[in-house]
Structures are given as structure tokens and as C-alpha cells.
Design an enzyme around this catalytic site. Structure first.
Site, short mmCIF file in Angstrom:
data_model
loop_
_atom_site.label_atom_id
_atom_site.label_comp_id
_atom_site.label_asym_id
_atom_site.label_seq_id
_atom_site.Cartn_x
_atom_site.Cartn_y
_atom_site.Cartn_z
N HIS A 1 -2.63 14.13 -28.98
CA HIS A 1 -3.09 12.77 -28.67
C HIS A 1 -3.90 12.20 -29.83
CE1 HIS A 1 -2.82 13.38 -24.02
NE2 HIS A 1 -1.70 12.91 -24.53
N HIS B 1 -1.85 19.05 -26.41
CA HIS B 1 -2.07 17.60 -26.24
C HIS B 1 -3.42 17.14 -26.76
CE1 HIS B 1 1.65 17.88 -24.10
NE2 HIS B 1 1.63 16.61 -23.75
N GLU C 1 8.02 19.26 -24.82
CA GLU C 1 7.44 19.66 -23.53
C GLU C 1 8.09 20.96 -23.04
OE1 GLU C 1 4.79 18.05 -22.62
OE2 GLU C 1 5.07 16.21 -23.80
N HIS D 1 5.81 10.62 -29.06
CA HIS D 1 4.87 11.50 -28.37
C HIS D 1 5.18 12.98 -28.65
CE1 HIS D 1 2.21 12.98 -25.24
NE2 HIS D 1 3.23 13.59 -24.66
N LYS E 1 6.74 23.11 -14.07
CA LYS E 1 5.79 22.02 -13.89
C LYS E 1 5.43 21.88 -12.40
CE LYS E 1 4.03 17.57 -14.80
NZ LYS E 1 4.12 16.24 -15.31
N LYS F 1 2.34 11.61 -10.88
CA LYS F 1 1.43 10.69 -11.58
C LYS F 1 2.21 9.43 -11.95
CE LYS F 1 -2.00 13.62 -13.85
NZ LYS F 1 -2.52 14.09 -15.15
N ARG G 1 0.82 -1.22 0.00
CA ARG G 1 0.00 0.00 0.00
C ARG G 1 0.85 1.27 0.00
NH1 ARG G 1 -2.70 -3.29 3.51
NH2 ARG G 1 -4.57 -4.19 2.58
N ARG H 1 -3.75 22.20 -13.49
CA ARG H 1 -2.91 21.18 -14.12
C ARG H 1 -3.31 20.94 -15.59
NH1 ARG H 1 -0.34 16.38 -10.54
NH2 ARG H 1 0.84 15.47 -12.21
N GLU I 1 -5.44 17.56 -10.14
CA GLU I 1 -6.16 18.02 -11.33
C GLU I 1 -7.65 18.19 -11.06
OE1 GLU I 1 -4.68 15.96 -14.74
OE2 GLU I 1 -5.91 17.12 -16.12
N ASN J 1 -1.85 20.47 -20.69
CA ASN J 1 -2.32 19.78 -21.90
C ASN J 1 -2.23 20.64 -23.14
OD1 ASN J 1 -2.97 17.25 -20.93
ND2 ASN J 1 -4.87 18.02 -20.06
N1 LIG Z 1 3.65 10.48 -15.20
C1 LIG Z 1 3.55 11.54 -15.94
O1 LIG Z 1 3.20 12.63 -15.48
C2 LIG Z 1 3.90 11.45 -17.41
C3 LIG Z 1 4.02 12.62 -18.18
C4 LIG Z 1 4.39 12.48 -19.52
C5 LIG Z 1 4.64 11.23 -20.06
N2 LIG Z 1 4.49 10.13 -19.28
C6 LIG Z 1 4.75 8.78 -19.82
O2 LIG Z 1 6.13 8.72 -20.16
C7 LIG Z 1 6.32 7.73 -21.17
C8 LIG Z 1 7.26 8.28 -22.22
O3 LIG Z 1 8.50 8.56 -21.60
P1 LIG Z 1 9.85 8.66 -22.45
O4 LIG Z 1 9.64 9.54 -23.60
O5 LIG Z 1 10.92 8.97 -21.47
O6 LIG Z 1 9.98 7.19 -23.06
P2 LIG Z 1 10.80 5.87 -22.64
O7 LIG Z 1 10.83 5.71 -21.19
O8 LIG Z 1 10.22 4.77 -23.45
O9 LIG Z 1 12.26 6.22 -23.18
C9 LIG Z 1 12.45 6.42 -24.55
C10 LIG Z 1 13.52 5.47 -25.11
O10 LIG Z 1 14.81 5.93 -24.71
C11 LIG Z 1 15.52 4.88 -24.03
N3 LIG Z 1 16.37 5.57 -23.06
C12 LIG Z 1 15.98 6.16 -21.93
N4 LIG Z 1 17.00 6.81 -21.36
C13 LIG Z 1 18.07 6.58 -22.14
C14 LIG Z 1 19.43 6.99 -22.07
N5 LIG Z 1 19.88 7.83 -21.12
N6 LIG Z 1 20.27 6.55 -23.03
C15 LIG Z 1 19.82 5.74 -24.04
N7 LIG Z 1 18.54 5.36 -24.17
C16 LIG Z 1 17.69 5.77 -23.23
C17 LIG Z 1 14.46 3.98 -23.49
O11 LIG Z 1 14.93 2.68 -23.27
C18 LIG Z 1 13.41 4.05 -24.60
O12 LIG Z 1 13.77 3.17 -25.64
C19 LIG Z 1 4.94 7.39 -21.70
O13 LIG Z 1 4.57 6.13 -21.22
C20 LIG Z 1 4.03 8.46 -21.11
O14 LIG Z 1 2.73 8.00 -20.87
C21 LIG Z 1 4.13 10.21 -17.97
#
Ligand SMILES: NC(=O)c1ccc[n+]([C@@H]2O[C@H](COP(=O)([O-])OP(=O)(O)OC[C@H]3O[C@@H](n4cnc5c(N)ncnc54)[C@H](O)[C@@H]3O)[C@@H](O)[C@H]2O)c1
Length: 364
Positions: free
Chosen positions: A253, A249, A185, A266, A225, A143, A121, A242, A235, A246
Site C-alpha cells: 500500500h 500489503h 493474491e 495493485h 480466503k 467487504k 437497508r 483476517r 476483522e 494483509n
Molecule cells: N472487497 C474486498 O474484499 C476487496 C479485496 C481486494 C480488492 N478490492 C478492490 O478491488 C478493486 C480492484 O479490483 P480489480 O483488480 O478486479 O480491478 P477492476 O475491477 O478495475 O478490473 C480491472 C480492469 O479489468 C477490466 N476487466 C474486468 N474483467 C474483465 C474481463 N473479463 N475482460 C476484460 N476486461 C476486464 C475492468 O474493466 C478494469 O479495466 C479495488 O477497488 C480494490 O479496492 C476489494
């Protein structure tokens, strides 16, 4: 030599630091040593690409830290991988005093964060973001979550980390296309809240992982942020809050959804979305045609698309917009700019106008 700046995030329950700097391994090791001395077990979750690209970094981790490597990519944000992470925490006998380290991009942060939120938990976790997107966006705000077949991020929890370590050096191994995707972003933050940041992106040559200004830019973006999130942690604000994050977005999206996930990264879809949101703001009489042009140039200079690569159907894009999970009671909420550096939410807009904007962005 390592040095770091700090952004403090204040939430309703706690205050925690985001450390931004280069070569933060030593600083993290000190923090972990303190935790291990108190008898806490520590487990790290990472992905296969990060583990391979940052092997030296993992070699520096205390040998008492257990590491689980999940396959790289969005598909790891699923129920079966979550089960694997939870089993790993249990197998390593993490108790309530335990700490989970999320070492990776947004995928690992969301997955490991949700595991930390639900295991026993809720146990503490530390975010060590390794992508630009994760540093300026997903690691800030609490999040966490995974995808299910009905949609992305449909299962999750708000769970704040106890600390974030953003080591800019780690960005040097990022694939360039992923780095550009994270820039979307940053551009968004400038457009919605920080005109001076937007000016910096406009006036200077493109930012890369080696750039000495990157630390300051990441710190500033965490601040933006964190400020938005602190004011509206879950939110719930009726307007603004918050939801302002978007910007671009609602359009972006829809591009991801209609083109099929994976076609656009993305941030690439958000690049198009930011231009579409700028055109909407102009048509509603807030910003000038010149401002739209400035935004288009900044998006394109940072190697992001400003229009669709191939035409997508306008009607399919509109349908995707109406099904977005941010739509409440059938009302699409758009974020528009009053000027560059100031955004607002509006409820719905003339759908013929939205059709026209999609066509300007290359839809048919
Ligand atoms: N929680 C939130 O508030 C929030 C906000 C925005 C996005 N997200 C989520 O984040 C995700 C996208 O994140 P992302 O763009 O970081 O993608 P990701 O985590 O898939 O990373 C992108 C790619 O880069 C590689 N990688 C990461 N760091 C590296 C490094 N230092 N060197 C070499 N390769 C590296 C990863 O293995 C992957 O192949 C989505 O699932 C999205 O829904 C969450």
C-alpha cells in the site's frame, strides 16, 4: 458443456455457495429463473470494458434483467457513481425481494455490493467476478465499499452475497497485465497458508487463463480466503485472523500511495510487498535466505516486480506506512511468515530494519 465445483462460505448469518467452473452462464440463468419466478426484480451492474469484452455473455442474460454500465476503472468507486446505481435500482422498482448482480472486477463488486447493502437497508446480491483478483479475493468475504477524497475504501459495509459465480472462461479476455496483478493474491495465499499451493506455483510453468489447473487454483484460493474470513468475519481478532490477508500489503500500500495510484497496479505493488515481507521474516529469524529467493523467483516468474521500478523515498514510504488505515494507535501491524505456508501478525518492528528492507527493494 459447463461443470462447476463449489466452495461453501459460512458466515454468522448465512451459508452461500461459490461456484467455480467454465461457462457457468446456463447455471446462473437457472438460478435467476428461480428468482424471477418468485417475482423478484433483478438489476445487473457492470463496467464498460466488461460489457464490451463479454457481450455474448450479456446477450444470454434474461431480458427481464436491467443492466447498468458504469465507466471502467477505480474512479467509478465514488459517491456520485453510487448515487447513479441507487437511482437505477429505484428506477427499476427493485423492492426488498430484489436482487443485484455485480458483473465485473473488484471495482464493480465493491460498488454494486455497497449499493445492495444500502438500498432499502439491504437487498440480496450475487457476485459474478470477471477478474482473477475478484475471483480469489474481493468477491469472497463480504467487504463492499467506495472511495472518498480522504482515502480508498473508507466508506462501506459488510454485506455477504447470496451466491458467487466464478466463470473461468471470462478471464480469457482480461488484459495480461491485470491477470498477472491478480496472481499476487494467489502467491500471497500460498505464502500465508498453503505451502502445497506455493510449491505448485513454484514447480509449474506460469499459470494463464487457458490453463486447465486454473479452476482448481481459484477454488483452492476461495477456500483459503473463506476459511480466514469465516473465522474472523469482521476483522476483530486481536492477533492473526483476517489481518493475515494483509501479508505484503503494509509495504505494498505504501508503494501505491507514494508512487501515486495508477503507477503500479495493485498486484504489482503487492509483488514488491511480498518480497519485502519475506525479507522481514528472514531478518527476524523465521525463514531462510533460500526461502526469500524462492519467493522472489515465484513473484518474478508470474510477471510481477520484486523491487521498485524507480527509487522512491524511504522516508515517504515509512510515512505512508504509518498513515495506513490498518495502523491502530500508532502501531504498525506487520504480517510475517514463520515458514512458507504459515503467517502471523506482529505489532511494530524496528524502523531501522524496515528502512534497510526498503533500500533492498530499490528505495533511496
Ligand atoms: N472487497 C474486498 O474484499 C476487496 C479485496 C481486494 C480488492 N478490492 C478492490 O478491488 C478493486 C480492484 O479490483 P480489480 O483488480 O478486479 O480491478 P477492476 O475491477 O478495475 O478490473 C480491472 C480492469 O479489468 C477490466 N476487466 C474486468 N474483467 C474483465 C474481463 N473479463 N475482460 C476484460 N476486461 C476486464 C475492468 O474493466 C478494469 O479495466 C479495488 O477497488 C480494490 O479496492 C476489494
Amino acid at each position: 458443456m459447463s461443470s462447476s465445483k463449489q466452495v461453501l462460505v459460512e458466515t454468522s448469518r448465512s451459508t452461500y455457495p461459490i461456484h467455480v467452473g467454465r461457462s457457468l452462464g446456463g447455471q446462473l440463468a437457472e438460478t435467476l429463473k428461480g428468482l424471477l419466478e418468485k417475482g423478484s426484480r433483478i438489476a445487473a451492474i457492470t463496467d464498460s470494458n466488461v460489457r464490451a469484452a463479454q457481450s455474448a455473455w450479456f446477450d444470454e442474460l434474461d431480458e427481464n434483467v436491467a443492466v447498468l454500465t458504469v465507466p471502467a476503472g477505480e474512479t467509478s468507486k465514488n459517491l456520485s457513481c453510487l448515487g447513479e446505481v441507487l437511482d437505477f435500482l429505484a428506477a427499476n422498482k427493485l423492492d426488498r425481494g430484489g436482487v443485484v448482480l455485480a458483473i465485473g472486477g473488484g471495482v464493480v463488486g465493491d460498488l454494486a455490493g455497497f449499493a445492495a447493502a444500502s438500498y432499502l437497508r439491504g437487498v440480496r446480491f450475487i457476485q459474478i467476478p470477471t477478474t482473477l483478483l475478484a475471483m480469489v479475493d474481493s468477491s469472497v468475504g463480504g467487504k463492499t465499499g467506495i472511495n472518498i477524497s480522504a482515502g480508498k475504501n473508507l466508506v462501506g459495509a459488510f454485506h455477504q452475497p447470496i451466491a458467487v459465480f466464478s466463470d473461468i472462461e471470462m478471464l480469457k479476455t482480461m488484459p495480461p497485465r491485470e491477470f498477472a496483478s491478480g496472481m499476487a493474491e494467489i502467491i500471497k495465499h500460498g505464502m500465508l497458508q498453503d505451502a502445497a499451493l506455493f510449491d505448485l506455483l513454484e514447480a509449474n510453468s506460469i499459470l494463464g487463463p487457458e490453463d486447465s489447473r486454473l479452476e482448481e487454483v481459484v477454488e483452492r484460493n476461495c477456500d483459503i480466503k473463506a476459511g480466514v474470513v469465516n473465522a474472523d468475519e469482521k476483522e476483530t481478532a486481536a492477533t492473526g485472523g483476517r489481518a493475515l490477508l494483509n501479508l505484503g500489503h503494509t509495504f505494498g500500500h505504501a508503494v501505491e500511495n507514494v508512487a501515486g495510484y495508477g503507477e503500479y497496479l495493485h498486484g504489482e505493488a503487492i509483488g514488491i510487498g511480498l518480497v519485502a515481507a519475506a525479507i522481514l521474516s528472514e531478518r527476524l529469524g523465521f525463514i531462510s535466505v533460500g526461502d526469500v529467493e524462492r519467493i522472489r523467483k515465484v513473484v518474478s516468474a508470474h510477471r510481477l516486480p520484486t523491487r521498485l521500478n524507480e527509487p522512491l523515498s524511504v522516508e515517504a514510504l515509512l510515512k505512508a506506512m504509518s498513515l495506513d488505515k490498518k495502523v491502530k494507535a500508532g502501531v504498525i501491524r506487520f504480517v510475517i511468515m514463520k515458514r512458507i505456508g504459515r503467517a502471523e501478525t506482529i505489532e511494530s518492528a524496528d524502523m531501522d530494519l524496515i528502512r534497510e528492507i526498503w533500500r533492498e527493494c530499490g528505495a533511496s
